[in-house]
Design an enzyme around this catalytic site. Sequence first.
Site, PDB file in Angstrom:
ATOM      1  N   GLY A  47       0.836  -1.190   0.000  1.00  0.00           N
ATOM      2  CA  GLY A  47       0.000   0.000   0.000  1.00  0.00           C
ATOM      3  C   GLY A  47       0.868   1.236   0.000  1.00  0.00           C
ATOM      4  N   GLN A  52       2.765   9.913   1.553  1.00  0.00           N
ATOM      5  CA  GLN A  52       4.068   9.234   1.534  1.00  0.00           C
ATOM      6  C   GLN A  52       4.903   9.620   0.324  1.00  0.00           C
ATOM      7  OE1 GLN A  52       2.253   5.150   2.396  1.00  0.00           O
ATOM      8  NE2 GLN A  52       4.316   5.023   3.289  1.00  0.00           N
ATOM      9  N   CYS A  90       6.398  -0.312   6.861  1.00  0.00           N
ATOM     10  CA  CYS A  90       5.956   0.915   6.196  1.00  0.00           C
ATOM     11  C   CYS A  90       7.084   1.407   5.306  1.00  0.00           C
ATOM     12  CB  CYS A  90       5.608   1.968   7.248  1.00  0.00           C
ATOM     13  SG  CYS A  90       5.030   3.528   6.562  1.00  0.00           S
ATOM     14  N   LEU A  91       6.739   1.777   4.084  1.00  0.00           N
ATOM     15  CA  LEU A  91       7.742   2.287   3.151  1.00  0.00           C
ATOM     16  C   LEU A  91       8.367   3.588   3.648  1.00  0.00           C
ATOM     17  CD1 LEU A  91       5.953   1.516  -0.237  1.00  0.00           C
ATOM     18  CD2 LEU A  91       7.803   0.222   0.872  1.00  0.00           C
ATOM     19  N   HIS A 132      -3.999   1.076   7.751  1.00  0.00           N
ATOM     20  CA  HIS A 132      -2.652   1.627   7.781  1.00  0.00           C
ATOM     21  C   HIS A 132      -2.564   2.841   6.852  1.00  0.00           C
ATOM     22  CE1 HIS A 132       1.878   1.113   7.929  1.00  0.00           C
ATOM     23  NE2 HIS A 132       1.730   1.863   6.835  1.00  0.00           N
ATOM     24  N   GLU A 133      -3.062   2.694   5.623  1.00  0.00           N
ATOM     25  CA  GLU A 133      -2.969   3.785   4.655  1.00  0.00           C
ATOM     26  C   GLU A 133      -3.861   4.962   5.042  1.00  0.00           C
ATOM     27  OE1 GLU A 133      -0.473   3.635   2.829  1.00  0.00           O
ATOM     28  OE2 GLU A 133      -0.120   1.490   3.022  1.00  0.00           O
ATOM     29  N   HIS A 136      -2.165   7.166   7.428  1.00  0.00           N
ATOM     30  CA  HIS A 136      -1.264   8.134   6.778  1.00  0.00           C
ATOM     31  C   HIS A 136      -2.027   9.396   6.362  1.00  0.00           C
ATOM     32  CE1 HIS A 136       2.608   6.199   6.591  1.00  0.00           C
ATOM     33  NE2 HIS A 136       2.098   5.094   6.060  1.00  0.00           N
TER      34      HIS A 136
END
Length: 165
Positions: A47, A52, A90-91, A132-133, A136
């Site tokens: 994701g 991000q 997480c990226l 999670h997304e 963000h």
Amino acid sequence: MAILKIARMGHPVLLQRAEPVADPHHPEIRRLVADMAETMLDAGGVGLAAPQVHVPLRLFVWRGAGGVEVLFNPILTPLEGPVEAAWEGCLSIPGIRGEVPRASRIRFEGLDANGDPVEGTAEGLAARVMQHETDHLDGILYLSRMPDLTKLGFTEELARAQGHA
């Protein structure tokens, strides 16, 4: 399409609430979605939220059952059922994973890739990724959801401890 630079923990864009997407059909938004999908796949993520990639808008892409999917202006509601703890990465926080409790089932609504209203339910990994997304989009990193920071570690060390390295 292009690979976008991913904001890392500490960048202010990750700490602010993102703005709604006014027009999912706008050519810049369409290009952003395509670039985000390419960036997510290139980085090996499941994701990726617009903040991000330094764009404070309420949209994310994720690997769904039918390939890469997008959700604009998501609204998530936890459904009845257990809260489950699972490992997340997480990226924007590369090389680290933590055990995060999340609702096992959610209801979601927003706009799909065509800008059409969409709603439904998700469970398991899909529900976790969507939560999670969406965090963000609200300026929340998964670390702040962790009740036990002893369940946080470098991915390599965690794999070694579990006998996978």
